[in-house]
Design an enzyme around this catalytic site. Structure first.
Site, PDB file in Angstrom:
ATOM      1  N   HIS B 116       0.867  -1.173   0.000  1.00 44.89           N
ATOM      2  CA  HIS B 116       0.000   0.000   0.000  1.00 44.89           C
ATOM      3  C   HIS B 116       0.909   1.230   0.000  1.00 44.89           C
ATOM      4  CE1 HIS B 116      -2.785   2.986   1.694  1.00 44.89           C
ATOM      5  NE2 HIS B 116      -3.778   2.157   1.443  1.00 44.89           N
ATOM      6  N   ASP B 192       3.308  -4.153   7.989  1.00 45.40           N
ATOM      7  CA  ASP B 192       2.093  -3.347   7.860  1.00 45.40           C
ATOM      8  C   ASP B 192       0.908  -4.284   8.098  1.00 45.40           C
ATOM      9  OD1 ASP B 192      -0.161  -2.011   7.040  1.00 45.40           O
ATOM     10  OD2 ASP B 192       0.527  -1.629   4.989  1.00 45.40           O
ATOM     11  N   GLN B 195      -4.327  -4.751   7.102  1.00 46.84           N
ATOM     12  CA  GLN B 195      -5.327  -5.721   6.655  1.00 46.84           C
ATOM     13  C   GLN B 195      -5.436  -6.909   7.611  1.00 46.84           C
ATOM     14  OE1 GLN B 195      -7.515  -5.355   4.264  1.00 46.84           O
ATOM     15  NE2 GLN B 195      -6.651  -3.345   3.825  1.00 46.84           N
ATOM     16  N   LYS B 218     -10.213  -0.421  10.566  1.00 43.99           N
ATOM     17  CA  LYS B 218     -10.358  -1.624   9.744  1.00 43.99           C
ATOM     18  C   LYS B 218     -10.641  -2.856  10.602  1.00 43.99           C
ATOM     19  CE  LYS B 218      -7.018  -0.248   6.171  1.00 43.99           C
ATOM     20  NZ  LYS B 218      -7.811   0.542   5.240  1.00 43.99           N
ATOM     21  N   CYS B 359      -4.616   2.281  -3.713  1.00 41.59           N
ATOM     22  CA  CYS B 359      -3.347   2.829  -3.187  1.00 41.59           C
ATOM     23  C   CYS B 359      -2.222   1.830  -3.359  1.00 41.59           C
ATOM     24  CB  CYS B 359      -3.492   3.247  -1.722  1.00 41.59           C
ATOM     25  SG  CYS B 359      -4.669   4.563  -1.480  1.00 41.59           S
TER      26      CYS B 359
END
Lengths: 137, 401
Positions: B116, B192, B195, B218, B359
């Site tokens: 991303h 990261d 998600q 999220k 993104c």
């Protein structure tokens, strides 16, 4: 209300692909991106004696952008540069509610603000091309 | 109806079905998080750490408890390693700030084509500041990190910063393989988790990463709050990122000394209600049976992938299997633009999807496309959502293709 975004008039205008393609020897070319979706339009203008003698656009975009690009070709091609220079502001004014027969099929877009950039993209490319032309004198 | 919907106010008293399949962008908030937010803003609202009255005391305790909930959710060794941020983006920017001091000119930050932009641009900026450069792990046709190629990318790598799960293909990263690469090269590993965090509790110690970032919105919490976890020695070795209140030890006009982590990285009044609500969301998540929810998600993802594969002119990006993935599926309908698909699926079928480059423009380029449609699952989705998606796509195809 958004249903009407994809009514037959808009679909037909997009599919007409009016002015789609590239010019062999454009006087000026401008490329414009929609950073939101990566859509891109390239507009070629052939200018002669203060008039847009020919216009072509290569459009990678959604149906709304394609329909709008077809309208761009319809209204800018064959007209004079000064009139074309007013189209960018005219489509903005139309989206904000001002009546303008030329853009009537885009009326449903008024209620879908997230899609305004889709229909202004071709006209922004035209404005960029004209600005470039003016800079060159 | 999926019974877990009772935990989500968005589904209360609906007039028409809510087929929400844009969970990879933002999930719905769970009831405990919303209630915690309202409770704080109504009953306990006051600033933390400065008030001596009972109301401020309650707020401070709830704020500290939220940090502990995040610690438990990540199985972090200590709450001092939990930094509240505004979201994964600020978390990753802070991570880049913390680690950039270690970079010498010519050093390399290893990222990947799956990233991303939030896990790409902060490293580009850090590299520019330090005279370092970026190198990218390639991606297979199946939309996974091509870790076979890892060893040939090793020269001068000091930092590895990659996604734990792709926001486009849903692929879950083989972190163990990256961990052994980092052991061999001495590089630091940043994940990261934006998600992955929505799919159940984590164990940063088992993962063996050095820094981990995720956002609250999220994973069923509010917007505007997220977490950066970092090994204490790393957090303690770096200077502050932003200056202000909360992050100081002593201030004179000329200079200041700074608070220890995590406060050093939390300048100003924190998003107190957001943090407390995120804590409640993470508690909710930890109370769920993720074996069952994972099986449900794989079943729905499989149904979606099978349905898409049998739809004429539909191209799926990434693996079509249901293992080692989260329920994020990207696809394209031939001759129909992603935004046209999304608009019609919403207006005509009540299905909420995302269309665009997500993104992740380097990945779009890798797949030689500009924009895809993405459907992403959460525990409250059910078969009716998937059926509405597939039926809607068939209708759009007939209308536009």
């Amino acid at each position: 209300m958004n249903d009407a975004l994809y009514d037959q008039a808009i679909i037909a205008e997009a599919r007409s692909r009016t002015g789609a393609g590239r010019l062999d020897a454009p006087t000026v070319t401008a490329e414009c991106d929609n950073p939101l979706c990566g859509d891109r339009i390239t507009v070629d203008l052939a200018v002669q004696d203060g008039a847009i003698s020919d216009l072509a656009h290569k459009t990678r975009g959604c149906l709304l952008t394609q329909a709008s690009a077809s309208l761009l070709a319809r209204y800018a091609k064959g007209g004079d540069v000064a009139a074309a220079g007013e189209l960018r502001a005219a489509i903005d004014a139309f989206l904000k509610g001002q009546e303008d027969e030329r853009f009537a099929i885009l009326t449903p877009v008024r209620n879908a603000k997230s899609r305004w950039d889709c229909v202004t993209l071709p006209f922004q490319a035209l404005a960029d091309a004209l600005a470039d032309l003016e800079k060159r004198g | 109806m999926n019974p877990i919907r009772q935990d989500f106010p968005a589904f209360d008293g609906l007039a028409r079905p809510l087929h929400f399949l844009d969970n990879a962008a933002t999930s719905q908030i769970c009831r405990p998080a919303l209630e915690a937010l309202v409770r704080f803003e109504t009953d306990d609202r006051s600033n933390v750490k400065r008030g001596v009255y009972a109301r401020a005391e309650r707020a401070s305790v709830a704020f500290d408890d939220a940090r502990k909930a995040a610690m438990e959710f990540l199985n972090a060794p200590s709450p001092e390693e939990i930094v509240f941020t505004s979201g994964a983006t600020l978390g990753l920017n802070t991570a880049a700030h913390i680690l950039q001091e270690r970079l010498q000119p010519g050093d390399v930050i290893l990222v990947s084509l799956l990233e991303h932009h939030s896990n790409l641009v902060p490293w580009q900026l850090a590299a520019e500041r330090r005279g370092a450069s970026l190198r990218a792990i390639p991606v297979t046709d199946g939309g996974r990190l091509d870790l076979e190629r890892l060893d040939e990318l090793a020269d001068r790598v000091r930092i590895v910063a990659v996604t734990h799960a792709s926001n486009v293909t849903g692929a879950i990263t083989d972190v163990a393989r990256l961990r052994s690469f980092c052991d061999a090269t001495g590089a630091l590993l940043v994940l990261d988790g934006a998600q992955r965090a929505a799919h159940g509790p984590l164990d940063v110690q088992e993962l063996g990463c050095d820094l981990y970032a995720f956002s609250g919105h999220k994973c069923f919490g509010p917007t505007g709050i997220g977490v950066l976890w970092g090994r204490y020695d790393l957090l303690d070795a770096a200077p502050p990122f932003l200056g202000g209140g909360e992050m100081i030890r002593r201030v004179s006009l000329e200079r200041s000394t700074f608070a220890p982590p995590p406060h050093r990285y939390e300048a100003g009044t924190p998003p107190i209600g957001g943090a407390i609500a995120l804590g409640a969301a993470l508690e909710w998540s930890m109370a769920q049976d993720w074996d069952r929810l994972g099986a449900q998600e794989r079943e729905l993802a499989g149904r979606m992938l099978d349905g898409l594969a049998s739809l004429p002119g539909c191209r799926i990006y990434g693996d079509t299997g249901t293992q080692q993935r989260i329920g994020v599926v990207s696809f394209e309908l031939e001759d129909v633009h992603a935004h046209d698909v999304c608009q019609l699926l919403d207006s005509d079928h009540g299905v909420m999807l995302r269309g665009g480059h997500h993104c992740a423009q380097p990945l779009m380029e890798r797949f030689d496309t500009v924009a895809t449609v993405r459907a992403s699952l959460a525990p409250y989705n059910d078969g009716a959502d998937v059926d509405a998606l597939l039926n809607g796509l068939e209708a759009v195809r007939r209308k536009l293709a």
